[in-house]
Design a protein around this motif. Structure first.
Motif, PDB file in Angstrom:
ATOM      1  N   ALA A  19       8.149  18.396  -1.842  1.00 30.77           N
ATOM      2  CA  ALA A  19       8.102  18.629  -3.363  1.00 30.77           C
ATOM      3  C   ALA A  19       7.075  19.646  -3.814  1.00 30.77           C
ATOM      4  O   ALA A  19       7.429  20.209  -4.852  1.00 30.77           O
ATOM      5  CB  ALA A  19       7.684  17.155  -3.985  1.00 30.77           C
ATOM      6  N   ASN A  20       6.150  19.996  -3.070  1.00 32.00           N
ATOM      7  CA  ASN A  20       5.446  21.137  -3.471  1.00 32.00           C
ATOM      8  C   ASN A  20       6.072  22.282  -3.402  1.00 32.00           C
ATOM      9  O   ASN A  20       5.925  23.142  -4.186  1.00 32.00           O
ATOM     10  CB  ASN A  20       4.221  20.946  -2.542  1.00 32.00           C
ATOM     11  CG  ASN A  20       2.916  20.156  -3.033  1.00 32.00           C
ATOM     12  OD1 ASN A  20       2.819  20.218  -4.270  1.00 32.00           O
ATOM     13  ND2 ASN A  20       2.136  19.423  -2.294  1.00 32.00           N
ATOM     14  N   TYR A  21       6.815  22.277  -2.201  1.00 33.42           N
ATOM     15  CA  TYR A  21       7.389  23.755  -2.055  1.00 33.42           C
ATOM     16  C   TYR A  21       8.717  23.933  -3.079  1.00 33.42           C
ATOM     17  O   TYR A  21       8.839  24.832  -3.643  1.00 33.42           O
ATOM     18  CB  TYR A  21       8.181  23.700  -0.751  1.00 33.42           C
ATOM     19  CG  TYR A  21       8.888  24.969  -0.467  1.00 33.42           C
ATOM     20  CD1 TYR A  21       8.205  26.380  -0.245  1.00 33.42           C
ATOM     21  CD2 TYR A  21      10.185  25.054  -0.521  1.00 33.42           C
ATOM     22  CE1 TYR A  21       8.805  27.587  -0.157  1.00 33.42           C
ATOM     23  CE2 TYR A  21      10.937  26.302  -0.425  1.00 33.42           C
ATOM     24  CZ  TYR A  21      10.421  27.432  -0.417  1.00 33.42           C
ATOM     25  OH  TYR A  21      11.006  28.692  -0.344  1.00 33.42           O
ATOM     26  N   HIS A  22       9.311  22.909  -3.209  1.00 40.01           N
ATOM     27  CA  HIS A  22      10.415  22.810  -4.364  1.00 40.01           C
ATOM     28  C   HIS A  22       9.824  23.073  -5.719  1.00 40.01           C
ATOM     29  O   HIS A  22      10.308  24.081  -6.523  1.00 40.01           O
ATOM     30  CB  HIS A  22      10.874  21.377  -4.536  1.00 40.01           C
ATOM     31  CG  HIS A  22      11.399  20.824  -3.479  1.00 40.01           C
ATOM     32  ND1 HIS A  22      12.203  19.598  -3.345  1.00 40.01           N
ATOM     33  CD2 HIS A  22      12.139  21.388  -2.507  1.00 40.01           C
ATOM     34  CE1 HIS A  22      12.835  19.481  -2.019  1.00 40.01           C
ATOM     35  NE2 HIS A  22      12.831  20.390  -1.373  1.00 40.01           N
ATOM     36  N   LEU A  23       8.627  22.603  -6.140  1.00 41.58           N
ATOM     37  CA  LEU A  23       8.004  22.923  -7.448  1.00 41.58           C
ATOM     38  C   LEU A  23       7.510  24.425  -7.292  1.00 41.58           C
ATOM     39  O   LEU A  23       7.919  25.297  -8.376  1.00 41.58           O
ATOM     40  CB  LEU A  23       6.837  22.132  -7.676  1.00 41.58           C
ATOM     41  CG  LEU A  23       6.010  22.321  -8.909  1.00 41.58           C
ATOM     42  CD1 LEU A  23       6.921  22.278 -10.200  1.00 41.58           C
ATOM     43  CD2 LEU A  23       4.715  21.526  -9.023  1.00 41.58           C
ATOM     44  N   ASP A  24       7.049  25.021  -6.428  1.00 43.86           N
ATOM     45  CA  ASP A  24       6.548  26.422  -6.383  1.00 43.86           C
ATOM     46  C   ASP A  24       7.997  27.329  -6.627  1.00 43.86           C
ATOM     47  O   ASP A  24       7.713  28.182  -7.582  1.00 43.86           O
ATOM     48  CB  ASP A  24       6.491  26.802  -5.000  1.00 43.86           C
ATOM     49  CG  ASP A  24       4.952  26.837  -4.510  1.00 43.86           C
ATOM     50  OD1 ASP A  24       3.942  26.476  -5.537  1.00 43.86           O
ATOM     51  OD2 ASP A  24       4.575  27.494  -3.597  1.00 43.86           O
ATOM     52  N   ARG A  25       8.905  26.743  -5.884  1.00 42.91           N
ATOM     53  CA  ARG A  25      10.228  27.779  -5.921  1.00 42.91           C
ATOM     54  C   ARG A  25      10.778  27.503  -7.437  1.00 42.91           C
ATOM     55  O   ARG A  25      11.274  28.504  -7.916  1.00 42.91           O
ATOM     56  CB  ARG A  25      11.305  27.398  -4.924  1.00 42.91           C
ATOM     57  CG  ARG A  25      12.285  28.155  -5.009  1.00 42.91           C
ATOM     58  CD  ARG A  25      13.146  28.018  -3.669  1.00 42.91           C
ATOM     59  NE  ARG A  25      14.080  29.061  -3.589  1.00 42.91           N
ATOM     60  CZ  ARG A  25      14.106  30.016  -2.915  1.00 42.91           C
ATOM     61  NH1 ARG A  25      13.167  30.224  -1.955  1.00 42.91           N
ATOM     62  NH2 ARG A  25      14.963  31.074  -3.328  1.00 42.91           N
ATOM     63  N   SER A  26      11.042  26.303  -7.866  1.00 43.57           N
ATOM     64  CA  SER A  26      11.756  26.058  -9.275  1.00 43.57           C
ATOM     65  C   SER A  26      10.837  26.864 -10.305  1.00 43.57           C
ATOM     66  O   SER A  26      11.411  27.328 -11.262  1.00 43.57           O
ATOM     67  CB  SER A  26      11.837  24.576  -9.521  1.00 43.57           C
ATOM     68  OG  SER A  26      10.844  24.067  -9.169  1.00 43.57           O
ATOM     69  N   ALA A  27       9.430  26.597 -10.192  1.00 42.55           N
ATOM     70  CA  ALA A  27       8.655  26.993 -11.365  1.00 42.55           C
ATOM     71  C   ALA A  27       8.921  28.563 -11.376  1.00 42.55           C
ATOM     72  O   ALA A  27       9.003  29.295 -12.303  1.00 42.55           O
ATOM     73  CB  ALA A  27       7.314  26.606 -10.978  1.00 42.55           C
ATOM     74  N   GLU A  28       8.676  29.369 -10.292  1.00 39.89           N
ATOM     75  CA  GLU A  28       8.793  30.844  -9.926  1.00 39.89           C
ATOM     76  C   GLU A  28      10.244  31.144 -10.718  1.00 39.89           C
ATOM     77  O   GLU A  28      10.456  32.086 -11.526  1.00 39.89           O
ATOM     78  CB  GLU A  28       8.878  30.992  -8.395  1.00 39.89           C
ATOM     79  CG  GLU A  28       8.548  32.594  -8.308  1.00 39.89           C
ATOM     80  CD  GLU A  28       8.518  32.881  -6.788  1.00 39.89           C
ATOM     81  OE1 GLU A  28       9.372  33.022  -6.118  1.00 39.89           O
ATOM     82  OE2 GLU A  28       7.028  33.179  -6.326  1.00 39.89           O
ATOM     83  N   THR A  29      11.224  30.379 -10.300  1.00 40.19           N
ATOM     84  CA  THR A  29      12.489  30.997 -10.751  1.00 40.19           C
ATOM     85  C   THR A  29      12.838  30.667 -12.523  1.00 40.19           C
ATOM     86  O   THR A  29      13.107  31.429 -12.923  1.00 40.19           O
ATOM     87  CB  THR A  29      13.623  30.172 -10.315  1.00 40.19           C
ATOM     88  OG1 THR A  29      13.288  29.961  -8.803  1.00 40.19           O
ATOM     89  CG2 THR A  29      14.960  30.560 -10.437  1.00 40.19           C
ATOM     90  N   ILE A  39       3.858  26.356 -17.386  1.00 39.63           N
ATOM     91  CA  ILE A  39       5.125  27.269 -16.865  1.00 39.63           C
ATOM     92  C   ILE A  39       6.041  27.713 -17.992  1.00 39.63           C
ATOM     93  O   ILE A  39       6.544  28.941 -17.955  1.00 39.63           O
ATOM     94  CB  ILE A  39       5.952  26.502 -15.802  1.00 39.63           C
ATOM     95  CG1 ILE A  39       4.921  26.140 -14.569  1.00 39.63           C
ATOM     96  CG2 ILE A  39       7.062  27.190 -15.337  1.00 39.63           C
ATOM     97  CD1 ILE A  39       4.317  27.105 -13.920  1.00 39.63           C
ATOM     98  N   LEU A  40       6.331  26.764 -18.970  1.00 39.30           N
ATOM     99  CA  LEU A  40       7.334  27.311 -19.886  1.00 39.30           C
ATOM    100  C   LEU A  40       6.857  28.379 -20.829  1.00 39.30           C
ATOM    101  O   LEU A  40       7.276  29.194 -21.156  1.00 39.30           O
ATOM    102  CB  LEU A  40       7.615  25.954 -20.749  1.00 39.30           C
ATOM    103  CG  LEU A  40       8.387  24.757 -20.305  1.00 39.30           C
ATOM    104  CD1 LEU A  40       8.771  23.975 -21.192  1.00 39.30           C
ATOM    105  CD2 LEU A  40       9.864  25.305 -19.322  1.00 39.30           C
ATOM    106  N   SER A  41       5.436  28.408 -20.976  1.00 37.23           N
ATOM    107  CA  SER A  41       4.873  29.369 -21.661  1.00 37.23           C
ATOM    108  C   SER A  41       4.702  30.859 -21.074  1.00 37.23           C
ATOM    109  O   SER A  41       5.075  31.768 -21.492  1.00 37.23           O
ATOM    110  CB  SER A  41       3.545  28.886 -22.250  1.00 37.23           C
ATOM    111  OG  SER A  41       2.582  29.691 -22.158  1.00 37.23           O
ATOM    112  N   ASP A  42       4.597  30.568 -19.648  1.00 35.59           N
ATOM    113  CA  ASP A  42       4.744  31.943 -18.956  1.00 35.59           C
ATOM    114  C   ASP A  42       6.090  32.248 -18.960  1.00 35.59           C
ATOM    115  O   ASP A  42       6.355  33.641 -18.553  1.00 35.59           O
ATOM    116  CB  ASP A  42       4.212  31.530 -17.347  1.00 35.59           C
ATOM    117  CG  ASP A  42       2.788  31.131 -17.241  1.00 35.59           C
ATOM    118  OD1 ASP A  42       2.282  31.627 -18.168  1.00 35.59           O
ATOM    119  OD2 ASP A  42       2.531  30.978 -16.092  1.00 35.59           O
ATOM    120  N   ALA A  43       7.025  31.477 -19.012  1.00 37.57           N
ATOM    121  CA  ALA A  43       8.256  31.885 -18.898  1.00 37.57           C
ATOM    122  C   ALA A  43       8.995  32.153 -20.248  1.00 37.57           C
ATOM    123  O   ALA A  43      10.193  32.283 -20.364  1.00 37.57           O
ATOM    124  CB  ALA A  43       9.346  30.725 -18.505  1.00 37.57           C
ATOM    125  N   SER A  44       8.125  32.330 -21.197  1.00 37.18           N
ATOM    126  CA  SER A  44       8.475  32.797 -22.753  1.00 37.18           C
ATOM    127  C   SER A  44       9.772  31.778 -23.123  1.00 37.18           C
ATOM    128  O   SER A  44      10.341  32.436 -23.942  1.00 37.18           O
ATOM    129  CB  SER A  44       9.039  34.205 -22.697  1.00 37.18           C
ATOM    130  OG  SER A  44       8.208  35.157 -22.013  1.00 37.18           O
TER     131      SER A  44
END
Lengths: 250, 94
Positions: A131-141, A203-208
Motif C-alpha cells: 500500500a505504501n508503494y501504491h500510495l507513492d505512485r498514485s500520489a505522484e501521478t 496532494i490535491l493542493s500540490d496537484a492544483s
C-alpha cells in the motif's frame, strides 16, 4: 463470528474489486511502463484478496474457499465500497481512485497491524508495504497529471468531482465496525479520517486541484445494501469461467 | 515537441552483485518516475536491491565507426596482460 466474517469480506472485497478493475488496464494502458505498473498493483491486490478471503472462508466454516467467495458470490453478497466498483473511465479516474483508496489504506493497515487478531495483524503488515508503494505512485501521478496540460488537469478534476461522493463510504460505521473495535480487532474507520483528510488535501493542493465542498456520501457497498449497476457487469466478466465451467482448475 | 517521455537507461544491483549492471531502458517523465518505472519493469521478480537511472541522452558513447583507431592498437600489445611473469609458488593461486 458473524461480524468477523463480515469484516474480512469487506477487507477482501475491497482488494478484489479494485484489483479486478485495475487489471482491466492490462495490455491497454497509455504507456508500456504504466501498463506493467498497473498489472503489478492489480496482482498485489489479488494477492491481498487471497489472504483476507481465505481467512473469511475459514471463519465462516461452511467449507467454502477464497475462490468460492470470489467467483461464486453474486452482487448482493459483495462488501466492497462503491467507489471501487465504478468503471475506470480513463487513466485519470483510475489513478485518482487508486490515490483516494491508498490514502485510506496506509493509515488503516497501519492501525490494523496492532490488531488483537494475529492473522489480521500479519496480513496488514504484509499489505502495508504494498500500500505504501501504491500510495507513492498514485500520489505522484495525481500531482503530475493535475499539473500537466489543461486537458490532463480537466480530466483529473472531473475524476475527483465524480469520485468524491463515493469516498465518504471509506469511513462508514455500523454494528460490525463497533464489534471489531470492541474486540480490539480493528479501529473505527472514522478514527483515521484526519490522517486521510490531511494527506488528500496536501496532494490535491500540490496537484492544483479543487477539493469538492460537498460532504454527501453514497453508502451501500460495504453493508451490501445496494451496489451500483456496474458491479454486476464487472462480475459477469470476472466470474464467467467459474460460472461456465464450475470447478475448473489449472 | 515530442509527446513521448524521455528515454532512461536502467542499472540494477542484484541481491549479491557488487556493482550495478545495465538491464535495459524505459520511458519516464522525470528521474523519480523513472526509478518507480524501473522498479515495476525490472525488479518484479526480486532481481535487485538498488536502482540507478540516467537519461539516455546524457550518456556519451564511443562511435562504432571509430572502432579501428579506438581498439585495434591494443590488439598486438599482449605484453599488457600480466601473463609474462613467473609467479613464485609461495604466492599461491592468483
Amino acid at each position: 463470528m458473524k461480524h468477523l466474517f463480515e469484516f474480512l469480506l469487506r477487507q477482501g472485497d475491497n482488494a478484489l474489486v479494485l484489483g479486478h478493475r485495475t487489471s482491466e488496464w492490462c495490455g491497454v494502458a497509455p504507456a508500456l511502463e504504466e501498463d506493467i505498473a498497473l498489472a503489478n498493483t492489480a496482482l498485489d491486490l489479488i494477492g491481498q484478496t487471497q489472504l483476507w478471503l481465505g481467512y473469511a472462508a475459514e471463519v465462516e466454516g461452511k467449507g467454502r474457499s477464497a475462490n468460492d467467495l470470489a467467483y461464486l458470490r453474486d452482487v448482493y453478497d459483495f462488501r466492497n465500497i462503491l467507489m471501487l466498483e465504478v468503471p475506470n473511465e480513463d487513466f485519470g479516474r483510475t489513478l485518482m481512485r487508486q490515490f483516494l483508496f491508498d490514502a485510506f489504506q496506509v493509515p488503516w493497515l497501519t492501525a490494523l497491524c496492532g490488531s488483537s487478531d494475529k492473522r489480521v495483524a500479519d496480513f496488514s503488515g504484509k499489505s502495508l508495504k504494498e500500500a505504501n508503494y501504491h500510495l507513492d505512485r498514485s500520489a505522484e501521478t495525481v500531482i503530475a497529471l493535475g499539473n500537466g496540460t489543461e486537458e490532463s488537469n480537466t480530466r483529473m478534476q472531473a475524476a475527483l468531482d465524480y469520485l468524491w461522493p463515493y469516498a465518504g463510504e471509506l469511513f462508514g460505521e455500523d454494528d460490525t465496525d463497533q464489534a471489531m473495535q470492541a474486540a480490539g480487532i480493528a479501529v473505527l474507520p472514522a478514527s483515521i479520517r484526519n490522517d486521510w483528510d490531511t494527506k488528500v488535501q496536501g496532494i490535491l493542493s500540490d496537484a492544483s486541484l479543487r477539493t469538492p465542498k460537498s460532504t454527501f456520501a453514497h453508502f451501500g457497498g460495504r453493508s451490501g445494501f445496494r451496489h451500483t449497476e456496474h458491479l454486476g457487469h464487472m462480475l459477469a466478466t470476472m466470474q464467467i469461467l467459474q460460472r461456465s465451467y464450475p470447478g475448473a482448475v489449472w | 515537441m515530442s509527446k513521448e517521455w524521455p528515454l532512461w537507461e536502467v542499472f540494477i544491483r542484484g541481491q549479491h552483485g557488487m556493482s550495478h549492471r545495465h538491464v535495459g531502458s524505459l520511458h519516464a517523465a522525470d528521474a523519480e518516475h523513472a526509478v518507480k518505472n524501473a522498479r515495476d519493469v525490472y525488479t518484479r521478480r526480486n532481481e535487485g536491491v538498488s536502482i540507478w537511472v540516467i537519461e539516455a541522452e546524457k550518456i556519451t558513447a564511443s562511435s562504432p565507426s571509430e572502432k579501428g583507431p579506438m581498439y585495434d592498437p591494443a590488439r598486438d600489445k599482449v605484453y599488457r596482460h600480466p601473463t609474462f611473469y613467473d609467479i613464485p609458488d609461495e604466492v599461491g593461486k592468483m
